[in-house]
Scaffold this active site. Sequence first.
Site, PDB file in Angstrom:
ATOM      1  N   TYR A 184       0.826  -1.218   0.000  1.00  0.00           N
ATOM      2  CA  TYR A 184       0.000   0.000   0.000  1.00  0.00           C
ATOM      3  C   TYR A 184       0.861   1.271   0.000  1.00  0.00           C
ATOM      4  CZ  TYR A 184      -3.686  -3.103   1.970  1.00  0.00           C
ATOM      5  OH  TYR A 184      -4.572  -4.115   2.230  1.00  0.00           O
TER       6      TYR A 184
ATOM      7  N   SER B  68      -3.716 -13.642   4.778  1.00  0.00           N
ATOM      8  CA  SER B  68      -4.794 -12.905   4.124  1.00  0.00           C
ATOM      9  C   SER B  68      -5.090 -13.567   2.781  1.00  0.00           C
ATOM     10  CB  SER B  68      -4.373 -11.445   3.918  1.00  0.00           C
ATOM     11  OG  SER B  68      -5.414 -10.720   3.307  1.00  0.00           O
ATOM     12  N   ASN B  69      -6.362 -13.707   2.494  1.00  0.00           N
ATOM     13  CA  ASN B  69      -6.817 -14.265   1.212  1.00  0.00           C
ATOM     14  C   ASN B  69      -6.372 -15.711   1.012  1.00  0.00           C
ATOM     15  OD1 ASN B  69      -7.924 -11.645   0.340  1.00  0.00           O
ATOM     16  ND2 ASN B  69      -5.777 -11.025   0.223  1.00  0.00           N
TER      17      ASN B  69
ATOM     18  N   TRP C 192     -12.309  -7.456   4.803  1.00  0.00           N
ATOM     19  CA  TRP C 192     -11.986  -6.239   4.052  1.00  0.00           C
ATOM     20  C   TRP C 192     -13.064  -5.903   3.018  1.00  0.00           C
ATOM     21  CZ3 TRP C 192     -10.845  -6.838  -1.232  1.00  0.00           C
ATOM     22  CH2 TRP C 192     -10.246  -8.022  -1.672  1.00  0.00           C
TER      23      TRP C 192
ATOM     24  N   GLY D 176     -16.933   1.069  -1.335  1.00  0.00           N
ATOM     25  CA  GLY D 176     -17.841   2.221  -1.480  1.00  0.00           C
ATOM     26  C   GLY D 176     -18.919   1.954  -2.528  1.00  0.00           C
TER      27      GLY D 176
HETATM   28  N1  LIG Z   1      -5.998  -8.067   2.587  1.00  0.00           N
HETATM   29  C1  LIG Z   1      -6.365  -7.558   1.431  1.00  0.00           C
HETATM   30  O1  LIG Z   1      -6.097  -8.135   0.364  1.00  0.00           O
HETATM   31  C2  LIG Z   1      -7.117  -6.264   1.409  1.00  0.00           C
HETATM   32  C3  LIG Z   1      -7.705  -5.811   0.218  1.00  0.00           C
HETATM   33  C4  LIG Z   1      -8.400  -4.599   0.249  1.00  0.00           C
HETATM   34  C5  LIG Z   1      -8.505  -3.882   1.433  1.00  0.00           C
HETATM   35  N2  LIG Z   1      -7.894  -4.349   2.569  1.00  0.00           N
HETATM   36  C6  LIG Z   1      -7.964  -3.579   3.841  1.00  0.00           C
HETATM   37  O2  LIG Z   1      -9.329  -3.291   4.112  1.00  0.00           O
HETATM   38  C7  LIG Z   1      -9.473  -1.893   4.321  1.00  0.00           C
HETATM   39  C8  LIG Z   1     -10.870  -1.487   3.900  1.00  0.00           C
HETATM   40  O3  LIG Z   1     -11.034  -1.751   2.501  1.00  0.00           O
HETATM   41  P1  LIG Z   1     -11.818  -0.696   1.608  1.00  0.00           P
HETATM   42  O4  LIG Z   1     -11.141   0.618   1.666  1.00  0.00           O
HETATM   43  O5  LIG Z   1     -12.058  -1.307   0.284  1.00  0.00           O
HETATM   44  O6  LIG Z   1     -13.183  -0.617   2.482  1.00  0.00           O
HETATM   45  P2  LIG Z   1     -14.633  -0.119   2.181  1.00  0.00           P
HETATM   46  O7  LIG Z   1     -15.142   0.335   3.493  1.00  0.00           O
HETATM   47  O8  LIG Z   1     -15.384  -1.151   1.442  1.00  0.00           O
HETATM   48  O9  LIG Z   1     -14.471   1.141   1.199  1.00  0.00           O
HETATM   49  C9  LIG Z   1     -13.989   2.374   1.667  1.00  0.00           C
HETATM   50  C10 LIG Z   1     -14.148   3.384   0.573  1.00  0.00           C
HETATM   51  O10 LIG Z   1     -15.541   3.633   0.408  1.00  0.00           O
HETATM   52  C11 LIG Z   1     -15.740   5.033   0.416  1.00  0.00           C
HETATM   53  N3  LIG Z   1     -17.084   5.349   0.891  1.00  0.00           N
HETATM   54  C12 LIG Z   1     -18.052   5.899   0.136  1.00  0.00           C
HETATM   55  N4  LIG Z   1     -19.155   6.097   0.862  1.00  0.00           N
HETATM   56  C13 LIG Z   1     -18.871   5.685   2.106  1.00  0.00           C
HETATM   57  C14 LIG Z   1     -19.636   5.652   3.306  1.00  0.00           C
HETATM   58  N5  LIG Z   1     -20.893   6.093   3.354  1.00  0.00           N
HETATM   59  N6  LIG Z   1     -19.053   5.153   4.413  1.00  0.00           N
HETATM   60  C15 LIG Z   1     -17.793   4.702   4.379  1.00  0.00           C
HETATM   61  N7  LIG Z   1     -17.006   4.715   3.253  1.00  0.00           N
HETATM   62  C16 LIG Z   1     -17.556   5.208   2.135  1.00  0.00           C
HETATM   63  C17 LIG Z   1     -14.654   5.583   1.312  1.00  0.00           C
HETATM   64  O11 LIG Z   1     -14.449   6.945   0.996  1.00  0.00           O
HETATM   65  P3  LIG Z   1     -14.262   8.074   2.161  1.00  0.00           P
HETATM   66  O12 LIG Z   1     -12.840   7.947   2.626  1.00  0.00           O
HETATM   67  O13 LIG Z   1     -14.535   9.345   1.437  1.00  0.00           O
HETATM   68  O14 LIG Z   1     -15.263   7.789   3.243  1.00  0.00           O
HETATM   69  C18 LIG Z   1     -13.478   4.709   0.894  1.00  0.00           C
HETATM   70  O15 LIG Z   1     -12.869   5.202  -0.287  1.00  0.00           O
HETATM   71  C19 LIG Z   1      -8.335  -1.259   3.512  1.00  0.00           C
HETATM   72  O16 LIG Z   1      -7.977   0.030   3.967  1.00  0.00           O
HETATM   73  C20 LIG Z   1      -7.219  -2.244   3.771  1.00  0.00           C
HETATM   74  O17 LIG Z   1      -6.640  -1.973   5.039  1.00  0.00           O
HETATM   75  C21 LIG Z   1      -7.224  -5.519   2.581  1.00  0.00           C
END
Ligand SMILES: NC(=O)c1ccc[n+]([C@@H]2O[C@H](COP(=O)([O-])OP(=O)(O)OC[C@H]3O[C@@H](n4cnc5c(N)ncnc54)[C@H](OP(=O)(O)O)[C@@H]3O)[C@@H](O)[C@H]2O)c1
Length: 305
Positions: free
Chosen positions: A56, A159-160, A214, A220
């Site tokens: 990241y 993970s995964n 995740w 979003g």
């Molecule tokens: N292990 C893996 O392979 C893997 C893969 C992907 C992610 N991850 C981890 O999981 C975490 C979360 O994943 P993700 O970022 O995809 O999570 P998510 O919660 O599904 O998506 C977050 C995104 O949605 C947006 N969003 C739009 N409307 C929203 C609302 N009403 N409330 C909250 N968010 C909203 C957020 O923007 P705003 O910031 O503007 O709120 C942000 O860009 C990552 O940061 C990472 O640490 C791990």
Amino acid sequence: MPTSLTPIAAQGPKVSRFIAGYWRVNQWNKTPQELLRFASECLELGISTVDHAMVYRSEATFGKALALDPGLRSQLQIVTKFGIKPMGFGELGAQAVNHYDSSGAALIQSLDASLQGLGTDYIDILLVHRPDYLMDVRELAATMATLRAEGKVRYFGVSNFNTHQFEVLQRELRQNVPAGLVTNQIEFSPLHLTPLEDGTLEQCQLNDCRPMLWSCLGGGNLLAPASERHQRIHNALRVVADEHAVAALETIVYAWVRALPCAPLPLLGTSNIERVKTALAAEKIQLTREQWYRIWEASTGHPVP
Ligand SMILES: NC(=O)c1ccc[n+]([C@@H]2O[C@H](COP(=O)([O-])OP(=O)(O)OC[C@H]3O[C@@H](n4cnc5c(N)ncnc54)[C@H](OP(=O)(O)O)[C@@H]3O)[C@@H](O)[C@H]2O)c1
């Protein structure tokens, strides 16, 4: 009001019930001061566990914020990951393709960079980011045991990983690190139901550990429906939210994922502290089974058999 910490595994560390994900931190355009404020506000809300990964490139950004308040590190549980080598990373030449590397040398190199970026001398939980098809579990488990003995990493997870990949590494790791793997961080949301069928959730229960989830909001996408399926889920969430007199759909999404019997730990991806509070409101919502299956049906497009 901070929520209390909770064990992630029978012999694992305590973590917060929700975890702040920093994958997108470099898109947030926050100064180190603003990032420190966000992390501190999360901590006040009880979110003390933070999720990073080498790939990241979030660690150095977060490290700059941490450096502004040296007392903060000891209040956090830092999760980070290693093992993905994207094109253009490090010394690789022009022919290089994205690949995985879970060798002991890659682990040590990645960990050192993570520690340096974060400005810390230990990681609370280090995850293998993705299953490496060439994974030498004996070498990997031995390196993990050495890093734990050196105090650089306290606990390990994956993970995964599918259930077989998890078991193979678990068996090897437990020979030297009794706590074994303390989590499998996987994708799960009303848009991504695969873990309900592939055994990863039950495997966590069998191993007395809890999965981290995740993209519970589909990155979003769940909240900005772009297809008929998305819209169906959106509509079902709206009805359930109204039944609970809740304004925000994401509160219902987090209540839905948290209802799983494996007691999962959702990762949040937002940069917005008000949205963090909306997510935490899920702790007070208990869905009925009928409501839970209504959202499942909206996702699959058919009733349970
Ligand atoms: N292990 C893996 O392979 C893997 C893969 C992907 C992610 N991850 C981890 O999981 C975490 C979360 O994943 P993700 O970022 O995809 O999570 P998510 O919660 O599904 O998506 C977050 C995104 O949605 C947006 N969003 C739009 N409307 C929203 C609302 N009403 N409330 C909250 N968010 C909203 C957020 O923007 P705003 O910031 O503007 O709120 C942000 O860009 C990552 O940061 C990472 O640490 C791990």
